[in-house]
Scaffold this motif. Structure first.
Motif, mmCIF file in Angstrom:
data_model
loop_
_atom_site.group_PDB
_atom_site.id
_atom_site.type_symbol
_atom_site.label_atom_id
_atom_site.label_comp_id
_atom_site.label_asym_id
_atom_site.label_seq_id
_atom_site.Cartn_x
_atom_site.Cartn_y
_atom_site.Cartn_z
ATOM 1 N N GLN A 65 0.834 -1.204 0.000
ATOM 2 C CA GLN A 65 0.000 0.000 0.000
ATOM 3 C C GLN A 65 0.869 1.256 0.000
ATOM 4 O O GLN A 65 0.549 2.242 -0.670
ATOM 5 C CB GLN A 65 -0.924 0.011 1.220
ATOM 6 N N ARG A 66 1.955 1.216 0.749
ATOM 7 C CA ARG A 66 2.875 2.358 0.786
ATOM 8 C C ARG A 66 3.473 2.613 -0.590
ATOM 9 O O ARG A 66 3.518 3.751 -1.058
ATOM 10 C CB ARG A 66 3.996 2.107 1.803
ATOM 11 N N ILE A 67 3.932 1.546 -1.222
ATOM 12 C CA ILE A 67 4.536 1.677 -2.547
ATOM 13 C C ILE A 67 3.500 2.206 -3.543
ATOM 14 O O ILE A 67 3.802 3.093 -4.352
ATOM 15 C CB ILE A 67 5.137 0.334 -3.006
ATOM 16 N N ALA A 68 2.289 1.694 -3.474
ATOM 17 C CA ALA A 68 1.229 2.151 -4.379
ATOM 18 C C ALA A 68 0.935 3.641 -4.166
ATOM 19 O O ALA A 68 0.770 4.389 -5.136
ATOM 20 C CB ALA A 68 -0.033 1.324 -4.174
ATOM 21 N N LEU A 69 0.882 4.085 -2.911
ATOM 22 C CA LEU A 69 0.641 5.505 -2.627
ATOM 23 C C LEU A 69 1.764 6.381 -3.176
ATOM 24 O O LEU A 69 1.507 7.429 -3.771
ATOM 25 C CB LEU A 69 0.506 5.731 -1.123
ATOM 26 N N LEU A 70 3.002 5.960 -2.974
ATOM 27 C CA LEU A 70 4.131 6.746 -3.469
ATOM 28 C C LEU A 70 4.181 6.752 -4.990
ATOM 29 O O LEU A 70 4.532 7.756 -5.604
ATOM 30 C CB LEU A 70 5.449 6.221 -2.887
ATOM 31 N N ALA A 71 3.824 5.638 -5.605
ATOM 32 C CA ALA A 71 3.838 5.551 -7.067
ATOM 33 C C ALA A 71 2.781 6.449 -7.696
ATOM 34 O O ALA A 71 2.918 6.840 -8.858
ATOM 35 C CB ALA A 71 3.629 4.100 -7.499
ATOM 36 N N GLU A 72 1.735 6.790 -6.953
ATOM 37 C CA GLU A 72 0.675 7.653 -7.461
ATOM 38 C C GLU A 72 1.062 9.129 -7.489
ATOM 39 O O GLU A 72 0.352 9.938 -8.087
ATOM 40 C CB GLU A 72 -0.584 7.508 -6.606
ATOM 41 N N GLN A 73 2.184 9.477 -6.856
ATOM 42 C CA GLN A 73 2.592 10.878 -6.793
ATOM 43 C C GLN A 73 2.965 11.378 -8.185
ATOM 44 O O GLN A 73 3.572 10.671 -8.979
ATOM 45 C CB GLN A 73 3.770 11.070 -5.837
ATOM 46 N N ILE A 74 2.608 12.601 -8.454
ATOM 47 C CA ILE A 74 2.936 13.210 -9.743
ATOM 48 C C ILE A 74 4.436 13.460 -9.769
ATOM 49 O O ILE A 74 4.991 14.039 -8.825
ATOM 50 C CB ILE A 74 2.163 14.530 -9.921
ATOM 51 N N PRO A 75 5.114 13.020 -10.844
ATOM 52 C CA PRO A 75 6.559 13.241 -10.921
ATOM 53 C C PRO A 75 6.885 14.734 -10.846
ATOM 54 O O PRO A 75 6.180 15.559 -11.425
ATOM 55 C CB PRO A 75 6.947 12.670 -12.283
ATOM 56 N N GLY A 76 7.902 15.039 -10.115
ATOM 57 C CA GLY A 76 8.297 16.432 -9.951
ATOM 58 C C GLY A 76 9.693 16.506 -9.373
ATOM 59 O O GLY A 76 10.444 15.533 -9.401
ATOM 60 N N PRO A 77 10.024 17.649 -8.819
ATOM 61 C CA PRO A 77 11.380 17.818 -8.290
ATOM 62 C C PRO A 77 11.637 17.030 -7.001
ATOM 63 O O PRO A 77 12.779 16.798 -6.638
ATOM 64 C CB PRO A 77 11.477 19.317 -8.033
ATOM 65 N N VAL A 78 10.568 16.617 -6.313
ATOM 66 C CA VAL A 78 10.722 15.898 -5.052
ATOM 67 C C VAL A 78 10.843 14.410 -5.336
ATOM 68 O O VAL A 78 10.093 13.844 -6.117
ATOM 69 C CB VAL A 78 9.540 16.181 -4.111
ATOM 70 N N ARG A 79 11.801 13.792 -4.680
ATOM 71 C CA ARG A 79 12.054 12.351 -4.824
ATOM 72 C C ARG A 79 11.637 11.651 -3.536
ATOM 73 O O ARG A 79 11.959 12.109 -2.439
ATOM 74 C CB ARG A 79 13.545 12.153 -5.079
ATOM 75 N N PHE A 80 10.923 10.534 -3.682
ATOM 76 C CA PHE A 80 10.475 9.752 -2.538
ATOM 77 C C PHE A 80 11.220 8.419 -2.524
ATOM 78 O O PHE A 80 11.291 7.747 -3.555
ATOM 79 C CB PHE A 80 8.972 9.467 -2.621
ATOM 80 N N SER A 88 16.971 -1.784 3.280
ATOM 81 C CA SER A 88 16.767 -2.058 1.857
ATOM 82 C C SER A 88 15.756 -1.078 1.281
ATOM 83 O O SER A 88 14.741 -0.773 1.913
ATOM 84 C CB SER A 88 16.249 -3.480 1.652
ATOM 85 N N VAL A 89 16.033 -0.610 0.075
ATOM 86 C CA VAL A 89 15.128 0.316 -0.578
ATOM 87 C C VAL A 89 13.981 -0.477 -1.198
ATOM 88 O O VAL A 89 14.181 -1.310 -2.069
ATOM 89 C CB VAL A 89 15.861 1.145 -1.657
ATOM 90 N N ALA A 90 12.774 -0.194 -0.724
ATOM 91 C CA ALA A 90 11.585 -0.867 -1.245
ATOM 92 C C ALA A 90 10.998 -0.102 -2.432
ATOM 93 O O ALA A 90 10.340 -0.682 -3.285
ATOM 94 C CB ALA A 90 10.538 -1.005 -0.146
ATOM 95 N N TYR A 91 11.253 1.217 -2.483
ATOM 96 C CA TYR A 91 10.704 2.040 -3.557
ATOM 97 C C TYR A 91 11.537 3.295 -3.692
ATOM 98 O O TYR A 91 11.977 3.882 -2.700
ATOM 99 C CB TYR A 91 9.246 2.413 -3.259
ATOM 100 N N ASP A 92 11.738 3.737 -4.938
ATOM 101 C CA ASP A 92 12.385 5.005 -5.228
ATOM 102 C C ASP A 92 11.685 5.620 -6.420
ATOM 103 O O ASP A 92 11.575 4.990 -7.471
ATOM 104 C CB ASP A 92 13.875 4.816 -5.516
ATOM 105 N N SER A 93 11.201 6.834 -6.274
ATOM 106 C CA SER A 93 10.401 7.442 -7.337
ATOM 107 C C SER A 93 11.216 7.838 -8.568
ATOM 108 O O SER A 93 10.656 8.005 -9.641
ATOM 109 C CB SER A 93 9.656 8.671 -6.804
ATOM 110 N N ARG A 94 12.520 7.973 -8.438
ATOM 111 C CA ARG A 94 13.340 8.335 -9.596
ATOM 112 C C ARG A 94 13.775 7.119 -10.400
ATOM 113 O O ARG A 94 13.841 7.160 -11.612
ATOM 114 C CB ARG A 94 14.588 9.089 -9.151
ATOM 115 N N ASN A 95 14.142 6.061 -9.718
ATOM 116 C CA ASN A 95 14.646 4.868 -10.389
ATOM 117 C C ASN A 95 13.891 3.657 -9.865
ATOM 118 O O ASN A 95 14.353 2.957 -8.983
ATOM 119 C CB ASN A 95 16.152 4.710 -10.145
#
Length: 162
Positions: A65-80, A88-95
């Protein structure tokens, strides 16, 4: 033909003009630095607030659910970045498809694990940019890290000179 010596009034005018120009440049540099610092403080406060809101939204949810919420963010200058309890990195919005190294030793993640929140500014000489990292610990030990690149003061001043 012999050179005429400069008159006292000419020398005095040249000295006063040079002093006035240096004073104007010094005041301009000071004002730009103060304005830049003030903007950086406001930007840091805004990023910290955004990281806190993100942590509140993610807390109490499952990893997917966390990954799904973060993936829904509009791409922009902020990286999650979402880091599990072992680093361990479970999600990164840039890569999203990259394998990431363990983040358990990152200073901002360590600060968040110890005190609930970590804030760190890192400078890249290569890019001439600063990156502000804000990490927030979730109740289950996971950490959400929000980061944003910024132009360093030296790069900002250099861009004004061009």
């Amino acid at each position: 033909m012999a050179k005429r010596p400069r008159s006292l009034s000419h020398s005095l005018f040249a000295t006063l003009l040079a002093f006035a120009l240096l004073a104007v440049l010094a005041v301009a540099a000071a004002l730009v630095s103060i304005a830049y610092h003030g903007q950086e403080v406001r930007s840091e406060e805004a990023l910290v607030a955004q990281a806190r809101q993100c942590a509140e939204a993610l807390d109490g949810r499952t990893a997917s659910q966390r990954i799904a919420l973060l993936a829904e963010q509009i791409p922009g200058p902020v990286r999650f970045t979402l880091v599990d309890g072992q680093g361990s990195v479970a999600y990164d919005s840039r890569n999203r498809d990259s394998a990431w190294e363990n983040h358990s030793d990152r200073p901002e993640v360590l600060q968040a694990e110890e005190g609930g929140e970590g804030v760190l500014m890192r400078h890249s000489d290569t890019l001439g940019r600063d990156t502000l990292y804000v990490a927030e610990r979730l109740t289950d030990g996971w950490v959400v890290r929000v980061s944003e690149e910024r132009m360093s003061l030296a790069a900002f001043l250099g861009s004004m000179a061009v």
